[in-house]
Design an enzyme around this catalytic site. Structure first.
Site, PDB file in Angstrom:
ATOM      1  N   HIS B 142      62.495 -49.581  84.368  1.00 49.72           N
ATOM      2  CA  HIS B 142      61.183 -49.841  84.973  1.00 49.72           C
ATOM      3  C   HIS B 142      61.254 -49.657  86.497  1.00 49.72           C
ATOM      4  CE1 HIS B 142      57.438 -52.286  85.764  1.00 49.72           C
ATOM      5  NE2 HIS B 142      58.124 -52.600  86.850  1.00 49.72           N
ATOM      6  N   GLU B 143      62.287 -50.212  87.103  1.00 50.14           N
ATOM      7  CA  GLU B 143      62.430 -50.079  88.563  1.00 50.14           C
ATOM      8  C   GLU B 143      62.672 -48.624  88.965  1.00 50.14           C
ATOM      9  OE1 GLU B 143      61.483 -52.386  90.299  1.00 50.14           O
ATOM     10  OE2 GLU B 143      61.571 -53.998  88.833  1.00 50.14           O
ATOM     11  N   HIS B 146      59.558 -46.761  89.075  1.00 51.09           N
ATOM     12  CA  HIS B 146      58.863 -46.971  90.357  1.00 51.09           C
ATOM     13  C   HIS B 146      59.358 -45.967  91.394  1.00 51.09           C
ATOM     14  CE1 HIS B 146      56.247 -50.344  89.880  1.00 51.09           C
ATOM     15  NE2 HIS B 146      57.194 -51.200  89.546  1.00 51.09           N
ATOM     16  N   GLU B 219      52.217 -50.696  87.915  1.00 52.37           N
ATOM     17  CA  GLU B 219      53.133 -51.470  87.064  1.00 52.37           C
ATOM     18  C   GLU B 219      53.092 -50.961  85.626  1.00 52.37           C
ATOM     19  OE1 GLU B 219      55.458 -53.589  87.816  1.00 52.37           O
ATOM     20  OE2 GLU B 219      54.893 -53.291  89.901  1.00 52.37           O
TER      21      GLU B 219
END
Lengths: 190, 308
Positions: B142-143, B146, B219
């Protein structure tokens, strides 16, 4: 990645150019002649794990394909899961050309099943007087880089750089050294 | 992009915090309006706003890491973590970011840095202790999503554009008021100033809400990116459930240590939806994220090669 992708927060998946794998034939000859490195007779396709049943079916399908195309006779494929949560289809064949052809088939069938985003790399094992060296094909980058693992999670960078210059004419080599990611304990040694 | 501060799950406090933040914004708006009214050129104000955005971009990651007391690690210090990150980077086709570890019980992770080349991924010791390896992989994916989506730049630029938009509106209103009428300008000055300030405040509030909405959307996009990379959205969903469950049980003292970092975190140090906070929060409610991730998992279960 275009501006539109950035704004959407999504990426358009790239499909790997699998035909580049066939350049390994001449690369293997160069390695043998120049550095005395020969194929270990093993290669592996590494991808983010898929569900076990699906994996079984995939391997069986590949075996059927191989049987149908008797050209690569004597090729054995097996499956392997590593502790990082990635799966491997391991190809065994003493002949480099068959090894490459089968790896191509395996990659293609994974792509056809919609797993192109999850393909990590294909690794071809070589060894000789100078020790073990793997040639890694990074699907997402569409190029190769050498990886020479040594005891204690160290790598022989000097040898890797020698390979880079030796193979420059045969293979597209990854220009950014920081992208030469290690693939420890790849199941492609002798 | 002002950082929010949470002190616990106190509804009244949340409301006060939100109002405080809005208030700070209003003061800033008044300040800028005053500058323009005093005859400082719009260009100068723009340059200042641009400089602030630039400083945010260039120093944001260092500030974030420093405030978490995070330490950048070498591969031999945390071999499994580095190996996991290397493989995920290869899958994402991004260069490997610096890997930092923050020594705190708060289970969290964030990505910082203004470009793919200079990015840092930070995980806390708390999250590493609490999650299974596959769950942690989901969080890190997930990071990295980003970073791959260039979210830090997107949010900073969006913030700067909001400032510019507000400025243009102010200039428009101001020159419109001053240009017309033909009455004595000195009597008009205060009234004009008041109108300019009011319009500016409305513009500010609208852009504030829009920015928060954008952040929530990013997100979801990062969750989806992680699901595509790992092929296991349920792992990230499980991780979110674990963290958010744990979050509520951690003493406030540790939550304070995490103040002001929420905008970067995978889960803000408080995760209960209430009407006001759902408008102004940088993250969607955890329940919603889990719901979407599990829907993706169902798609994959039905067809392992599905495009999410």
């Amino acid at each position: 990645m275009g501006l539109f992708d950035i704004l959407r927060g999504q990426r358009t998946p790239k499909r790997a150019d699998l035909d580049q794998l066939f350049a390994l034939g001449s690369a293997a000859l160069t390695l043998d002649a120049g550095l005395g490195l020969r194929t270990t007779g093993r290669a592996g396709v590494c991808f983010k794990s898929i569900e076990a049943g699906e994996f079984e079916r995939l391997v069986r399908e590949i075996e059927e394909l191989l049987d149908a195309t008797s050209s690569s006779s004597g090729t054995v494929v097996s499956r392997h899961d590593d502790e990082l949560g990635f799966s491997w289809v391991v190809v065994n064949d003493p002949d480099m050309e068959d090894l490459v052809t089968t790896t191509h088939v395996v990659s293609r069938s994974l792509e056809d099943r919609g797993f192109s985003e999850r393909l990590l790399c294909a690794v071809f094992g070589f060894d000789g007087e100078l020790g073990q060296v793997d040639l890694v094909y990074a699907y997402k980058r569409g190029n190769f880089y050498p990886f020479a693992p040594r005891e204690g999670r160290r790598r022989d960078n000097a040898l890797e750089l020698r390979l880079k210059s030796a193979l420059g004419a045969d293979l597209p080599i990854e220009p950014e050294l920081e992208r030469w990611y290690p693939v420890w304990e790849a199941p492609v040694g002798r | 992009m002002a950082a929010r501060r949470w002190y616990g799950r106190d509804r009244g406090l949340t409301t006060r915090m939100t109002l405080t933040m809005l208030g700070l914004g209003v003061i800033y708006v008044v300040f800028i309006s005053a500058l323009i009214a005093a005859g400082v050129s719009a260009v100068a104000v723009l340059v200042i706003a641009g400089a602030i955005a630039l400083v945010q971009l260039l120093l944001g990651d260092k500030l974030a890491l420093a405030s978490m007391r995070a330490r950048v690690t070498e591969p031999h210090e945390a071999p499994e973590l580095h190996a996991m990150i290397e493989r995920l980077c290869q899958l994402n086709d991004i260069p490997k970011p610096k890997v930092a570890i923050a020594d705190t019980e708060v289970p969290n992770a964030f990505a910082a840095g203004h470009s793919r080349k200079s990015a840092t991924v930070c995980v806390t010791t708390g999250i590493m202790a609490r999650l299974e390896p596959r769950e942690l992989e989901g969080v890190i994916a997930h990071e990295l999503a980003h970073i791959a989506n260039r979210d830090v730049v997107v949010m900073t630029v969006a913030g700067f554009l909001a400032t510019v938009a507000g400025l243009l509106v102010r200039m428009g209103v101001y020159s419109g008021m001053m240009g017309g009428g033909g009455r004595d300008r000195r009597d008009n000055g205060a009234a004009v100033f008041l109108i300019v300030v009011l319009v500016s405040i409305v513009v500010y509030i609208v852009s504030f809400l829009l920015l928060r909405a954008l952040s929530r959307y990013r997100e979801f996009a990062a969750d989806r990116g992680a699901a595509i990379m790992t092929g296991a959205p349920a792992q990230l969903a499980a991780a979110l459930a674990h963290i958010s469950g744990d979050m509520a049980r951690i003493p406030t003292k540790d939550l304070r240590a995490a103040e002001g970092m929420n905008a970067f975190f995978i889960i803000p140090a408080v995760s209960r939806g209430f009407s006001l906070s759902s408008l102004v929060s940088t993250h969607p409610p955890v329940e919603k994220r889990i719901e979407r991730l599990l829907a993706m998992q169902a798609q994959l279960d039905a067809n392992p090669g599905a495009t999410l």
